[in-house]
Scaffold this motif. Structure first.
Motif, mmCIF file in Angstrom:
data_model
loop_
_atom_site.group_PDB
_atom_site.id
_atom_site.type_symbol
_atom_site.label_atom_id
_atom_site.label_comp_id
_atom_site.label_asym_id
_atom_site.label_seq_id
_atom_site.Cartn_x
_atom_site.Cartn_y
_atom_site.Cartn_z
ATOM 1 N N GLU A 1 52.906 31.336 31.192
ATOM 2 C CA GLU A 1 52.709 32.768 30.981
ATOM 3 C C GLU A 1 51.230 33.145 30.889
ATOM 4 O O GLU A 1 50.522 32.707 29.991
ATOM 5 N N VAL A 2 50.791 33.935 31.852
ATOM 6 C CA VAL A 2 49.423 34.452 31.811
ATOM 7 C C VAL A 2 49.503 35.961 31.602
ATOM 8 O O VAL A 2 50.526 36.574 31.883
ATOM 9 N N ILE A 3 48.431 36.559 31.084
ATOM 10 C CA ILE A 3 48.428 38.004 30.866
ATOM 11 C C ILE A 3 48.003 38.703 32.146
ATOM 12 O O ILE A 3 48.565 39.717 32.543
ATOM 13 N N ASP A 4 47.002 38.139 32.792
ATOM 14 C CA ASP A 4 46.445 38.760 33.989
ATOM 15 C C ASP A 4 46.966 38.065 35.240
ATOM 16 O O ASP A 4 46.655 36.907 35.468
ATOM 17 N N PRO A 5 47.726 38.763 36.066
ATOM 18 C CA PRO A 5 48.194 38.148 37.306
ATOM 19 C C PRO A 5 47.039 37.871 38.272
ATOM 20 O O PRO A 5 47.093 36.935 39.055
ATOM 21 N N ALA A 6 45.995 38.692 38.171
ATOM 22 C CA ALA A 6 44.814 38.501 39.025
ATOM 23 C C ALA A 6 43.578 38.536 38.136
ATOM 24 O O ALA A 6 43.585 39.165 37.079
ATOM 25 N N PRO A 7 42.509 37.857 38.561
ATOM 26 C CA PRO A 7 41.286 37.851 37.756
ATOM 27 C C PRO A 7 40.717 39.254 37.560
ATOM 28 O O PRO A 7 40.929 40.141 38.387
ATOM 29 N N ARG A 8 40.005 39.434 36.446
ATOM 30 C CA ARG A 8 39.345 40.708 36.153
ATOM 31 C C ARG A 8 37.851 40.484 35.988
ATOM 32 O O ARG A 8 37.397 39.349 35.881
ATOM 33 N N VAL A 9 37.120 41.597 35.904
ATOM 34 C CA VAL A 9 35.672 41.504 35.701
ATOM 35 C C VAL A 9 35.388 41.484 34.208
ATOM 36 O O VAL A 9 35.871 42.324 33.450
ATOM 37 N N GLY A 10 34.597 40.490 33.775
ATOM 38 C CA GLY A 10 34.238 40.372 32.372
ATOM 39 C C GLY A 10 32.772 40.641 32.126
ATOM 40 O O GLY A 10 32.084 41.252 32.953
ATOM 41 N N SER A 11 32.315 40.172 31.002
ATOM 42 C CA SER A 11 30.944 40.385 30.558
ATOM 43 C C SER A 11 29.921 39.814 31.545
ATOM 44 O O SER A 11 30.070 38.692 32.016
ATOM 45 N N GLY A 12 28.886 40.585 31.832
ATOM 46 C CA GLY A 12 27.791 40.092 32.663
ATOM 47 C C GLY A 12 28.220 39.657 34.053
ATOM 48 O O GLY A 12 27.650 38.725 34.609
ATOM 49 N N GLY A 13 29.233 40.323 34.604
ATOM 50 C CA GLY A 13 29.653 40.017 35.973
ATOM 51 C C GLY A 13 30.469 38.738 36.102
ATOM 52 O O GLY A 13 30.663 38.229 37.211
ATOM 53 N N THR A 14 30.955 38.223 34.983
ATOM 54 C CA THR A 14 31.835 37.052 35.060
ATOM 55 C C THR A 14 33.200 37.476 35.591
ATOM 56 O O THR A 14 33.537 38.665 35.599
ATOM 57 N N THR A 15 33.982 36.489 36.017
ATOM 58 C CA THR A 15 35.366 36.717 36.421
ATOM 59 C C THR A 15 36.232 36.070 35.356
ATOM 60 O O THR A 15 35.998 34.910 34.996
ATOM 61 N N ILE A 16 37.207 36.842 34.819
ATOM 62 C CA ILE A 16 37.960 36.338 33.663
ATOM 63 C C ILE A 16 39.471 36.523 33.831
ATOM 64 O O ILE A 16 39.921 37.316 34.663
#
Ligand code: V0V
Ligand code: CO
Length: 139
Positions: free
Chosen positions: A100-115
């Motif tokens: 079980e993951v919360i995000d089906p696809a990666p999102r944009v995080g702090s400082g341009g990271t992918t989370i």
């Protein structure tokens, strides 16, 4: 899954200025990055602690993830972020295991990271974040 180093510990706080003062003055850490991440509903400060960061997160609204957490549990450790080389690949691997993951696809995080986040209910009570370094700078 290929986990790298511990990237950050996320700490939910109600008063970012008070938390900043505590971490700077008592623990002697230095703020290297500040950002409002609207999509995640947080105002964050990153403080470098050796090879990792402390991420202080204050909610932008009561019905955001951190706002709800504060109302239910109060201030404290909110999540743990681990570095991974490729968040999309890690998510695909987890999906293949029907994890079980919360995000089906990666999102944009702090400082341009992918989370992406793994659900605390599947991680024995700990919200886990996967972090892929971006081209941005977090200090
Ligand atoms: C909620 N729960 C947690 C938790 N948040 N347990 C451990 N750690 C947490 N952080 C528990 C809560 O006590 C409930 O348990 C249950 O999960 C359902 O909680 P809820 O209040 O009804 O909340 P939900 O279900 O609406 O949302 C919970 C999730 C949500 C984890 C799905 O917070 C979420 O999507 N989080 C991911 C995004 C996020 O946290 N963003 C802020 C950081 P009982 O009562 O059922 O036992 S942003 C960030 O770190 C960034 C940008 C970055 O690093 O770059
Ligand atoms: Co985080």
């Amino acid at each position: 899954m290929q986990l790298g180093r511990l990237d950050h510990v996320g700490i939910a706080v109600t008063d970012l200025a008070a938390a900043r003062a505590l971490y700077e003055q008592v623990l002697g850490l230095e703020v290297t990055h500040e950002e409002v991440i609207t999509e995640q509903g947080v105002h964050e400060l990153l403080l470098r602690a050796g090879e990792a960061y402390v991420q202080l997160v204050a909610p932008l609204a009561p019905d955001s993830p951190v706002g709800k957490f504060l109302a239910k549990r109060g201030e404290g450790v909110h999540h743990v972020g681990y570095a991974v080389p490729d968040v999309a690949a890690a998510l695909a691997e987890l999906r293949a295991q029907e994890f079980e993951v919360i995000d089906p696809a990666p999102r944009v995080g702090s400082g341009g990271t992918t989370i992406a986040f793994l659900h605390p209910k599947s991680m024995q009570g700990v919200l886990v974040e996967l972090v892929e370094e971006g081209t941005g700078h977090r200090g």
